[in-house]
Design a protein around this motif. Sequence first.
Motif, short mmCIF file in Angstrom:
data_model
loop_
_atom_site.label_atom_id
_atom_site.label_comp_id
_atom_site.label_asym_id
_atom_site.label_seq_id
_atom_site.Cartn_x
_atom_site.Cartn_y
_atom_site.Cartn_z
N PRO A 30 -1.32 -11.33 13.05
CA PRO A 30 -0.62 -10.09 13.40
C PRO A 30 0.79 -10.01 12.82
CG PRO A 30 -1.68 -11.06 15.33
CD PRO A 30 -1.76 -12.08 14.24
N GLY A 31 1.51 -11.13 12.80
CA GLY A 31 2.90 -11.09 12.36
C GLY A 31 3.09 -11.02 10.86
N LEU A 32 2.04 -11.25 10.07
CA LEU A 32 2.18 -11.27 8.62
C LEU A 32 2.28 -9.84 8.10
CD1 LEU A 32 2.26 -12.82 5.99
CD2 LEU A 32 -0.23 -12.80 5.94
N ASN A 33 3.46 -9.48 7.61
CA ASN A 33 3.72 -8.14 7.09
C ASN A 33 3.34 -7.05 8.10
OD1 ASN A 33 4.69 -8.74 4.35
ND2 ASN A 33 2.63 -9.53 4.02
N GLY A 34 3.52 -7.37 9.39
CA GLY A 34 3.21 -6.39 10.42
C GLY A 34 4.10 -5.16 10.34
N ASP A 35 5.35 -5.34 9.93
CA ASP A 35 6.24 -4.20 9.80
C ASP A 35 5.80 -3.28 8.68
OD1 ASP A 35 6.75 -6.23 8.02
OD2 ASP A 35 8.90 -5.82 7.86
N ILE A 36 5.29 -3.88 7.58
CA ILE A 36 4.81 -3.05 6.46
C ILE A 36 3.57 -2.26 6.89
CG2 ILE A 36 4.00 -3.08 4.08
CD1 ILE A 36 6.88 -3.89 4.37
N LEU A 37 2.67 -2.92 7.63
CA LEU A 37 1.47 -2.23 8.11
C LEU A 37 1.85 -1.07 9.03
CD1 LEU A 37 -1.61 -2.05 8.37
CD2 LEU A 37 -1.46 -3.71 10.24
N GLY A 38 2.80 -1.33 9.93
CA GLY A 38 3.24 -0.25 10.81
C GLY A 38 3.88 0.89 10.06
N GLN A 39 4.64 0.55 9.01
CA GLN A 39 5.27 1.59 8.20
C GLN A 39 4.23 2.41 7.45
OE1 GLN A 39 8.28 0.03 5.62
NE2 GLN A 39 8.82 2.02 4.75
N LEU A 40 3.18 1.75 6.95
CA LEU A 40 2.11 2.47 6.26
C LEU A 40 1.40 3.44 7.18
CD1 LEU A 40 0.46 -0.27 4.00
CD2 LEU A 40 1.47 1.86 3.21
N THR A 41 0.97 2.94 8.34
CA THR A 41 0.22 3.79 9.27
C THR A 41 1.09 4.94 9.79
OG1 THR A 41 0.78 2.24 11.03
CG2 THR A 41 -1.33 1.95 9.95
N THR A 42 2.35 4.63 10.09
CA THR A 42 3.24 5.68 10.58
C THR A 42 3.47 6.75 9.53
OG1 THR A 42 4.37 4.09 12.03
CG2 THR A 42 5.52 6.15 11.54
N THR A 43 3.67 6.33 8.29
CA THR A 43 3.91 7.29 7.21
C THR A 43 2.70 8.20 7.01
OG1 THR A 43 5.36 5.70 6.11
CG2 THR A 43 4.52 7.52 4.78
#
Length: 784
Positions: free
Chosen positions: A39-52
């Motif tokens: 979960p923690g691996l590039n989790g911020d990038i995944l969240g940014q992708l889905t949010t965008t």
Amino acid sequence: MQPSASGLPPALPQGESLNPFADDVCAGPFGVAENRSVPGLNGDILGQLTTTIDERQSSAGRAGGQPLLLLTAPRAGYGKTHLLGRLAAAANGQVVLVPLAFRLEDTIGISAVAVRGLESMARAEASREGWTKLREACAGVCATLVRRLIENGTLPCANPEQALRVLGGDPIEVFDEKGSARLIGDWVRRFEGQLRRPMTEQAMKRVPAIPTALESWVNAMLNHALDGGMSHMAVLRMLAADESNEGPVTWLRLLGLWRPVVLLVDHLDAYYRNPEAGLRIASLLLDMSEMDGVHVVLSLNQDVWQATFGHHLPSAMEDRLTASQMLLRGIGESEATTLLRLRLQHAGIPVDAGREFTNFLDVKRYFLGRPLGSVSARTFLRHAAKQWDFFQQTLSAPVMQGGVSLQTMTADEGVLPLMTEEVAESKEENQPAADEFSIFDSSTTAQMKLMAEGLAEPTPALPQQNEAPLLPPPAGVNGTHLPPPSAVGNAGASEADEAPAQFSPSSAGAFENLREMLGKLRQPSAPHAAETNGSHSVAERLADVLGAAAAPAPAVASAAAESSAVAMPPAFAPSSRPAVTAAPPAQNAERDALLGRYEALRLQMAAEAVSLPLDFTKLADLIRLAGKRFPLVRFSEHELPGMTGRYAMCWSLQGLEVVFGLANFADGSYWRTLAGFAAGRLAELNQDAHSTGTSVPRLKITTFKTDREQQSWAILQHSTAFAEELKKHVDSIHLDTQNVAALYAMQRIIKEAESGALEATPAQVMSVLARELDFFWKRVTRAA
């Protein structure tokens, strides 16, 4: 598999279980399970992708289209494709994912997008046996059209609310013969002949397309949704390749009726160093991102971006591509531990065996000394795979009851005895003893013994245990201090060099870093004869005086220099230059700590140096800091006329004045103002020299560029910003990515020293690391 009586897990039988870490390449985005991901691996990038993507869906009606999403990684193995798979899992059926991988034989165009995307969906299995992602998408489009026929009253229904709810759910349940909503699917099968025309008319209201082509698409998608099969897929592929009837665009727009389309563009490595293809691909994807309901995610490694896209594109196109750029980072210790545990659990390894292997691998030690974010997930998996093989080999030797090894069995038990001290050796060298069994002849035996001597365990030259990596200890093997750098020049190896080094797999990374650092410290302080010409003399004096400014008191430095000279042969004695390398051994640890921090920062800055434009703000900080600390440099800043808050920085040296230009080359007003300032400064220098009767100092305007800025710099050169008589004074210094990373690292470490985050003063940092940027000082202060 149960633990053995010895407490160690038994070796896996041959062929019973594969290496849990052998699978280190993600073939595609479909099939990636979130419960098997870290979960923690590039989790911020995944969240940014889905949010965008969510935000763009909510604002899909606004004009102008949506920017392309660019996902980049420092190199292969950082998990780009796996992250796209996690995006597919996180979407949870809210979007249509269309993976796209061009082939070299493709003509880059919209038809290649449709055909390759359709083929990838046809290969991806859906949640039910016999279904693919392509068939699911076709069923979803048909269910949407039927649903809208019920909504507008064209299709009568006894219970419209229930029918609309079912048709708005999973289309597989509707069109599969064993689905929970198969009654509606069976009704569609019975009346498909009467439904085709109304479904096409309903599609025409929302999809701008040629009527005959749209009717062909609706019929082909309905056939594939009802029956599946490769024959219907072949019809869809033929329609997707028909650009004359706008087949590719029609397919994407029909998919958008069901759910928003996310086009995942990956695996462009085959176009490495093909700027023409990169330009066509970039133009095509940017045009597709303007389509309503279509989102484009471009996934690239930095080397492909730099060699194929990057500065090869027009600046406007490059700006659009990088408007929404996201950079992946490497795996950390906590993520690696989680990945290790997930792989062991998924492989069915017992808890005791998994614990034994975790201790054997020692994740914490593996990450010691490695820069943050520098280890890719694939690199760690391959390391774990090798360690797993070693781990299994250590357990493969059979163990007797009571812990007695087979190697200690006697010859009566069928095993040859080992040579012991009681076995008499032959008096003649290279000849086997009378009681020694040998399967080789005498010459081969002698050669084997010679090889065995070379494989003997060496004695350690440097301590390998209980030390922080990248920081060599202040004491040597026997408690003596390591020699200062000036005493370990080209004269030969020191005592530490003469002792053979010990190699330990668990400490290999730390040892290599230590050896590299010591090698830097052993560089001679005196310059080569070839570098003592007039063009480099200013830079050498800068580095020397910089070292002298941060060196100890003159008496201490002189004593240290004398002791160093005595310890070396006369032919290799250090020069009389006031080099800082004659510092006492007590300062070695601090010097090594600074070098280690600098190397770590340089590696961390490498990704930024490759992916982003040149940061003139960081260069300005470095030039300002260095100019204020160089004793031979007179530093000054002058506010540019008419540009409040913008300054021109100057270095004044003996016979040379350097005016730095640090701004984007597209900023024409800045460069015209700077050129006017430089022309005025040149006139002042001429007037001062005439009044004092001295020679006129040389003036040059120095700026910096990389491959990324090459095109904009060429445009500025041919503009009217610089007068013809001033152009000969302009010196543009080209920096590669390694140079840029080194400059960024130096600027950061000086900032850390100034803020107190580093246990060193800025003067100490400059004195220790000045040689690391020798290429920069020499190039900036070069008079010709």
